[in-house]
Design a protein around this motif. Structure first.
Motif, PDB file in Angstrom:
ATOM      1  N   LEU A  41       0.831  -1.204   0.000  1.00 53.48           N
ATOM      2  CA  LEU A  41       0.000   0.000   0.000  1.00 53.48           C
ATOM      3  C   LEU A  41       0.867   1.256   0.000  1.00 53.48           C
ATOM      4  CD1 LEU A  41      -2.860  -0.953   2.462  1.00 53.48           C
ATOM      5  CD2 LEU A  41      -3.129  -0.267   0.088  1.00 53.48           C
ATOM      6  N   GLN A  42       1.882   1.280   0.858  1.00 47.84           N
ATOM      7  CA  GLN A  42       2.762   2.443   0.929  1.00 47.84           C
ATOM      8  C   GLN A  42       3.504   2.651  -0.393  1.00 47.84           C
ATOM      9  OE1 GLN A  42       5.081   1.342   4.346  1.00 47.84           O
ATOM     10  NE2 GLN A  42       3.764   2.466   5.753  1.00 47.84           N
ATOM     11  N   MET A  43       4.013   1.586  -0.977  1.00 45.20           N
ATOM     12  CA  MET A  43       4.732   1.696  -2.240  1.00 45.20           C
ATOM     13  C   MET A  43       3.805   2.159  -3.358  1.00 45.20           C
ATOM     14  SD  MET A  43       7.910   1.176  -1.843  1.00 45.20           S
ATOM     15  CE  MET A  43       8.425   0.989  -3.527  1.00 45.20           C
ATOM     16  N   ASP A  44       2.579   1.670  -3.368  1.00 52.41           N
ATOM     17  CA  ASP A  44       1.617   2.058  -4.389  1.00 52.41           C
ATOM     18  C   ASP A  44       1.324   3.555  -4.315  1.00 52.41           C
ATOM     19  OD1 ASP A  44      -0.178   1.460  -6.540  1.00 52.41           O
ATOM     20  OD2 ASP A  44      -1.833   1.680  -5.108  1.00 52.41           O
ATOM     21  N   VAL A  45       1.075   4.053  -3.108  1.00 49.54           N
ATOM     22  CA  VAL A  45       0.818   5.487  -2.935  1.00 49.54           C
ATOM     23  C   VAL A  45       2.053   6.291  -3.331  1.00 49.54           C
ATOM     24  CG1 VAL A  45       0.322   7.294  -1.234  1.00 49.54           C
ATOM     25  CG2 VAL A  45      -0.927   5.144  -1.144  1.00 49.54           C
ATOM     26  N   ALA A  46       3.236   5.837  -2.924  1.00 44.95           N
ATOM     27  CA  ALA A  46       4.472   6.558  -3.244  1.00 44.95           C
ATOM     28  C   ALA A  46       4.702   6.603  -4.758  1.00 44.95           C
ATOM     29  CB  ALA A  46       5.656   5.909  -2.541  1.00 44.95           C
ATOM     30  N   ARG A  47       4.451   5.500  -5.444  1.00 43.48           N
ATOM     31  CA  ARG A  47       4.625   5.476  -6.905  1.00 43.48           C
ATOM     32  C   ARG A  47       3.668   6.450  -7.584  1.00 43.48           C
ATOM     33  NH1 ARG A  47       4.645  -0.287  -6.308  1.00 43.48           N
ATOM     34  NH2 ARG A  47       6.793  -0.991  -6.248  1.00 43.48           N
ATOM     35  N   LYS A  48       2.420   6.474  -7.126  1.00 39.20           N
ATOM     36  CA  LYS A  48       1.426   7.360  -7.738  1.00 39.20           C
ATOM     37  C   LYS A  48       1.759   8.828  -7.510  1.00 39.20           C
ATOM     38  CE  LYS A  48      -2.368   4.097  -7.605  1.00 39.20           C
ATOM     39  NZ  LYS A  48      -3.622   3.689  -6.955  1.00 39.20           N
ATOM     40  N   CYS A  49       2.443   9.135  -6.423  1.00 41.66           N
ATOM     41  CA  CYS A  49       2.754  10.529  -6.090  1.00 41.66           C
ATOM     42  C   CYS A  49       4.195  10.904  -6.388  1.00 41.66           C
ATOM     43  CB  CYS A  49       2.472  10.766  -4.605  1.00 41.66           C
ATOM     44  SG  CYS A  49       0.774  10.490  -4.128  1.00 41.66           S
ATOM     45  N   SER A  50       4.962  10.006  -6.996  1.00 43.94           N
ATOM     46  CA  SER A  50       6.403  10.230  -7.122  1.00 43.94           C
ATOM     47  C   SER A  50       6.776  11.420  -7.995  1.00 43.94           C
ATOM     48  CB  SER A  50       7.090   8.972  -7.638  1.00 43.94           C
ATOM     49  OG  SER A  50       6.663   8.701  -8.959  1.00 43.94           O
ATOM     50  N   ASP A  51       5.933  11.784  -8.933  1.00 40.57           N
ATOM     51  CA  ASP A  51       6.287  12.894  -9.820  1.00 40.57           C
ATOM     52  C   ASP A  51       5.509  14.169  -9.502  1.00 40.57           C
ATOM     53  OD1 ASP A  51       3.884  11.821 -10.560  1.00 40.57           O
ATOM     54  OD2 ASP A  51       4.212  12.010 -12.717  1.00 40.57           O
ATOM     55  N   LYS A  52       4.919  14.224  -8.316  1.00 40.48           N
ATOM     56  CA  LYS A  52       4.111  15.379  -7.927  1.00 40.48           C
ATOM     57  C   LYS A  52       4.565  15.938  -6.590  1.00 40.48           C
ATOM     58  CE  LYS A  52       0.136  12.971  -9.731  1.00 40.48           C
ATOM     59  NZ  LYS A  52      -0.551  11.814  -9.300  1.00 40.48           N
ATOM     60  N   ARG A  53       4.252  17.189  -6.393  1.00 47.16           N
ATOM     61  CA  ARG A  53       4.415  17.805  -5.074  1.00 47.16           C
ATOM     62  C   ARG A  53       3.143  17.455  -4.295  1.00 47.16           C
ATOM     63  NH1 ARG A  53       6.017  23.906  -3.480  1.00 47.16           N
ATOM     64  NH2 ARG A  53       7.891  23.241  -4.500  1.00 47.16           N
ATOM     65  N   ILE A  54       3.303  16.908  -3.103  1.00 41.84           N
ATOM     66  CA  ILE A  54       2.125  16.515  -2.326  1.00 41.84           C
ATOM     67  C   ILE A  54       2.064  17.283  -1.011  1.00 41.84           C
ATOM     68  CG2 ILE A  54       1.957  14.209  -3.337  1.00 41.84           C
ATOM     69  CD1 ILE A  54       3.335  13.112  -0.833  1.00 41.84           C
ATOM     70  N   TYR A  55       0.867  17.400  -0.509  1.00 38.13           N
ATOM     71  CA  TYR A  55       0.614  18.049   0.774  1.00 38.13           C
ATOM     72  C   TYR A  55      -0.205  17.086   1.616  1.00 38.13           C
ATOM     73  CZ  TYR A  55       2.024  22.228  -1.724  1.00 38.13           C
ATOM     74  OH  TYR A  55       2.727  23.144  -2.451  1.00 38.13           O
ATOM     75  N   PHE A  56      -0.045  17.167   2.919  1.00 38.91           N
ATOM     76  CA  PHE A  56      -0.778  16.287   3.817  1.00 38.91           C
ATOM     77  C   PHE A  56      -1.800  17.079   4.619  1.00 38.91           C
ATOM     78  CE2 PHE A  56       3.379  14.166   3.333  1.00 38.91           C
ATOM     79  CZ  PHE A  56       2.923  12.967   2.794  1.00 38.91           C
ATOM     80  N   PRO A  57      -3.077  16.852   4.361  1.00 36.19           N
ATOM     81  CA  PRO A  57      -4.076  17.500   5.217  1.00 36.19           C
ATOM     82  C   PRO A  57      -4.006  16.902   6.621  1.00 36.19           C
ATOM     83  CG  PRO A  57      -5.125  15.952   3.725  1.00 36.19           C
ATOM     84  CD  PRO A  57      -3.670  16.002   3.354  1.00 36.19           C
ATOM     85  N   HIS A  58      -4.287  17.709   7.616  1.00 35.50           N
ATOM     86  CA  HIS A  58      -4.221  17.268   9.001  1.00 35.50           C
ATOM     87  C   HIS A  58      -5.548  17.532   9.702  1.00 35.50           C
ATOM     88  CE1 HIS A  58       0.029  17.105   8.206  1.00 35.50           C
ATOM     89  NE2 HIS A  58       0.286  16.684   9.431  1.00 35.50           N
ATOM     90  N   SER A  59      -5.811  16.739  10.701  1.00 32.66           N
ATOM     91  CA  SER A  59      -6.931  17.018  11.595  1.00 32.66           C
ATOM     92  C   SER A  59      -6.339  17.412  12.938  1.00 32.66           C
ATOM     93  CB  SER A  59      -7.845  15.797  11.739  1.00 32.66           C
ATOM     94  OG  SER A  59      -7.153  14.738  12.351  1.00 32.66           O
ATOM     95  N   VAL A  60      -7.055  18.218  13.666  1.00 32.37           N
ATOM     96  CA  VAL A  60      -6.574  18.708  14.954  1.00 32.37           C
ATOM     97  C   VAL A  60      -7.547  18.245  16.026  1.00 32.37           C
ATOM     98  CG1 VAL A  60      -5.966  20.755  16.285  1.00 32.37           C
ATOM     99  CG2 VAL A  60      -5.549  20.710  13.826  1.00 32.37           C
ATOM    100  N   ASP A  61      -7.023  17.629  17.090  1.00 40.40           N
ATOM    101  CA  ASP A  61      -7.901  17.171  18.165  1.00 40.40           C
ATOM    102  C   ASP A  61      -8.164  18.315  19.157  1.00 40.40           C
ATOM    103  OD1 ASP A  61      -5.671  17.342  19.814  1.00 40.40           O
ATOM    104  OD2 ASP A  61      -5.462  15.191  20.101  1.00 40.40           O
ATOM    105  N   PHE A  62      -8.938  18.013  20.194  1.00 35.76           N
ATOM    106  CA  PHE A  62      -9.355  19.052  21.140  1.00 35.76           C
ATOM    107  C   PHE A  62      -8.186  19.643  21.926  1.00 35.76           C
ATOM    108  CE2 PHE A  62      -9.329  15.202  23.586  1.00 35.76           C
ATOM    109  CZ  PHE A  62      -8.952  15.588  24.865  1.00 35.76           C
ATOM    110  N   ARG A  63      -7.043  18.940  21.953  1.00 37.66           N
ATOM    111  CA  ARG A  63      -5.869  19.457  22.658  1.00 37.66           C
ATOM    112  C   ARG A  63      -4.980  20.301  21.767  1.00 37.66           C
ATOM    113  NH1 ARG A  63      -4.660  13.371  24.204  1.00 37.66           N
ATOM    114  NH2 ARG A  63      -5.031  13.434  21.996  1.00 37.66           N
TER     115      ARG A  63
END
Length: 147
Positions: A41-63
């Motif tokens: 799964l990790q390799m598949d995602v990495a291959r699909k994103c290898s030629d792009k700039r990626i950003y990671f959306p985040h969630s924030v908890d109550f703390r």
């Protein structure tokens, strides 16, 4: 596949030992299958994103703690997950960056209950082993395997 029974008929102690060994082997096979699936799964995602700039959306908890939403490839994942990531814009370490990198390396090696300067000295004393581990991880001195 499990090995054929290695105990005599009526040998209860041998049968129990065999059953324990068989259960252990089956569990190891199951664990390895799970690790392989995660790796794929990790390799598949990495291959699909290898030629792009990626950003990671985040969630924030109550703390106020931020957690990445993508489950398989993110900067807070496993060593494999983090190792697949590469910053798009290279930047210098900055003032004191090399020192903190050495401290982190010592921490990863298990030298983590000593003062920072001792950790830096540990890495300085083993810098040839560090380079060897990076250049020849499989055929080198195997220094990294003791970490």
């Amino acid at each position: 596949p499990t090995p054929p029974p290695a105990y005599e008929e009526g040998d209860m102690a041998g049968k129990r030992a065999y059953m324990r060994q068989e259960k252990k082997i089956k569990q190891q096979n199951h664990d390895l299958h799970s690790i392989r699936c995660t790796f794929n799964l990790q390799m598949d995602v990495a291959r699909k994103c290898s030629d792009k700039r990626i950003y990671f959306p985040h969630s924030v908890d109550f703390r106020g703690r931020a957690y990445p939403i993508p489950p398989h490839l993110n900067q807070m994942g496993s060593d494999m997950s983090r190792g697949l990531l590469l910053f798009d814009d290279a930047k210098p370490l900055g003032q004191g960056g090399l020192r903190w990198l050495k401290i982190h390396l010592a921490n990863l090696y298990g030298v983590d209950k000593v003062p920072f300067e001792t950790r830096v000295q540990f890495v300085d004393q083993n810098i040839e082993n560090v380079y060897d581990s990076a250049d020849n991880p499989l055929d080198g001195r195997d220094w990294w395997k003791n970490a």
